[in-house]
Design a protein around this motif. Structure first.
Motif, PDB file in Angstrom:
ATOM      1  N   GLU A  53     -57.917 -10.044  28.247  1.00  0.00           N
ATOM      2  CA  GLU A  53     -59.390  -9.847  27.783  1.00  0.00           C
ATOM      3  C   GLU A  53     -59.585  -9.003  26.698  1.00  0.00           C
ATOM      4  N   VAL A  54     -58.712  -8.094  26.537  1.00  0.00           N
ATOM      5  CA  VAL A  54     -59.190  -7.165  25.279  1.00  0.00           C
ATOM      6  C   VAL A  54     -58.782  -7.862  23.790  1.00  0.00           C
ATOM      7  N   SER A  55     -57.718  -8.711  23.913  1.00  0.00           N
ATOM      8  CA  SER A  55     -57.561  -9.654  22.949  1.00  0.00           C
ATOM      9  C   SER A  55     -58.513 -10.744  22.652  1.00  0.00           C
ATOM     10  N   GLN A  56     -59.201 -11.023  23.619  1.00  0.00           N
ATOM     11  CA  GLN A  56     -60.315 -12.136  23.549  1.00  0.00           C
ATOM     12  C   GLN A  56     -61.715 -11.544  22.949  1.00  0.00           C
ATOM     13  N   PHE A  57     -61.871 -10.229  23.696  1.00  0.00           N
ATOM     14  CA  PHE A  57     -63.006  -9.567  23.011  1.00  0.00           C
ATOM     15  C   PHE A  57     -63.141  -9.369  21.705  1.00  0.00           C
ATOM     16  N   SER A 115     -73.302  -5.688  25.304  1.00  0.00           N
ATOM     17  CA  SER A 115     -73.076  -6.622  24.504  1.00  0.00           C
ATOM     18  C   SER A 115     -72.396  -8.098  25.137  1.00  0.00           C
ATOM     19  N   PHE A 116     -71.419  -7.734  25.908  1.00  0.00           N
ATOM     20  CA  PHE A 116     -70.556  -8.716  26.385  1.00  0.00           C
ATOM     21  C   PHE A 116     -70.580  -8.632  27.979  1.00  0.00           C
ATOM     22  N   LYS A 117     -70.666  -9.973  28.687  1.00  0.00           N
ATOM     23  CA  LYS A 117     -70.479 -10.070  29.726  1.00  0.00           C
ATOM     24  C   LYS A 117     -68.652  -9.946  30.028  1.00  0.00           C
ATOM     25  N   PRO A 118     -68.284  -9.199  31.382  1.00  0.00           N
ATOM     26  CA  PRO A 118     -66.859  -9.437  31.653  1.00  0.00           C
ATOM     27  C   PRO A 118     -66.234 -11.107  31.616  1.00  0.00           C
TER      28      PRO A 118
END
Length: 313
Positions: free
Chosen positions: A219-223, A288-291
């Motif tokens: 998830e961190v990488s995708q964000f 800013s972003f949904k999970p």
């Protein structure tokens, strides 16, 4: 999606837990990446499949300017981790002096987009209530303080130089390390798996009712990739979080279950205290972003990570 493949992305701290995962993700998506690290260069070069430059953000700023050539975006991951933050100086020279010099030099070479990896712990250690990017700062550890000071250096640089900087604040990051240079046995769930391997048991020295938010390396990488594709203007802070808020005991029970279902020699789960006697109830979110993962997907992903870590180590 914007095409940014004509410009390199400089990543500091590529031997680390989060930095290595970001490098791997960027390479797999076809971007031009320039990883740097102050150690294990040959090993990392072999494992990433591309050259890694030896670069210490404190010692090499003036002597290795070539790392900045042709770079459009800097992703700064070489900040003090939780272990370094416990040292005598609390990791502050790296957090403050290193970050300041790195950003100033990057700006001098025309880099106008920077991502700074911070931590959700700038809001506190035991979170309560609703936490988002508008919540007050409440550093309760040198780890949180180090990252907040780095954030403020970024804020000042964005204001003075008119560049775009995004501060990412991930919550408790978990996952399977993608390079052999990562050794983070203090992190959950790896600390439980390490104890099971070495002692044949799993011990919680508190009640385990402390609640956390866990976000995966994926998830961190995708964000991070989403930021690169839609880089916001000015200075921005973004929480990198999931929709899952389990207790430490919940994670320990997952390790206990998966271990005993897959290993010949079972372990026991020991809980040594009834304190705290209640959970800290909180919800973290991002404006800013949904999970990326909802609760059930987060649980399933954590189970896969625990299974892979158990069988890897």
């Amino acid at each position: 999606m914007n095409n940014i493949n004509n410009d390199h992305i400089l990543v500091t701290g590529s031997s680390g837990f989060i930095g290595s995962s970001i490098v791997r993700s960027l390479v797999e998506s076809g971007r031009l990446v320039r990883p740097t690290s102050r150690r294990s260069i040959d090993k990392l070069t072999n494992e990433f499949g591309l050259p890694v430059t030896r670069f210490d953000v404190i010692k090499d700023i003036e002597s290795k300017n070539e790392v900045f050539y042709g770079v459009k975006t800097l992703i700064h991951c070489a900040t003090p981790n939780d272990i370094q933050s416990r040292e005598a100086d609390g990791g502050m020279p790296l957090a403050v002096f290193g970050t300041f010099r790195l950003i100033e030099e990057a700006i001098r070479y025309g880099i106008k987009r920077i991502i700074f990896l911070s931590t959700l712990q700038v809001y506190g250690t035991e979170l309560t209530g609703v936490v988002n990017e508008l919540s007050p700062i409440n550093c309760e550890s040198t780890y949180g303080l180090n990252h907040y000071l780095g954030e403020e250096i970024c804020r000042l640089a964005a204001k003075l130089h008119g560049i775009d900087i995004v501060v990412l604040r991930p919550s408790n990051v978990y996952g399977v390390p993608c390079v052999s240079t990562v050794s983070r046995s203090t992190l959950v769930p790896m600390c439980f798996i390490s104890e099971a391997l070495n002692k044949g048991s799993l011990t919680i020295r508190s009640s385990g009712l402390q609640r956390r938010n866990f976000v995966s390396l994926y998830e961190v990488s995708q964000f991070t990739e989403r930021i690169l594709d839609q880089f916001p203007k000015g200075f921005n802070v973004i929480n990198v979080v999931s929709a899952w808020h389990p207790t430490i005991l919940d994670i320990a029970r997952l390790v206990y279950k998966i271990w005993n279902n897959n290993k010949d020699k079972p372990i026991e789960l020991k809980i040594l205290s009834n304190m705290p006697n209640y959970s800290n109830e909180f919800i973290v979110s991002s404006n800013s972003f949904k999970p990326i993962f909802q609760k059930i997907k987060s649980v399933n992903h954590m189970e896969k990570v625990i299974f892979n870590l158990i069988n890897k180590y």
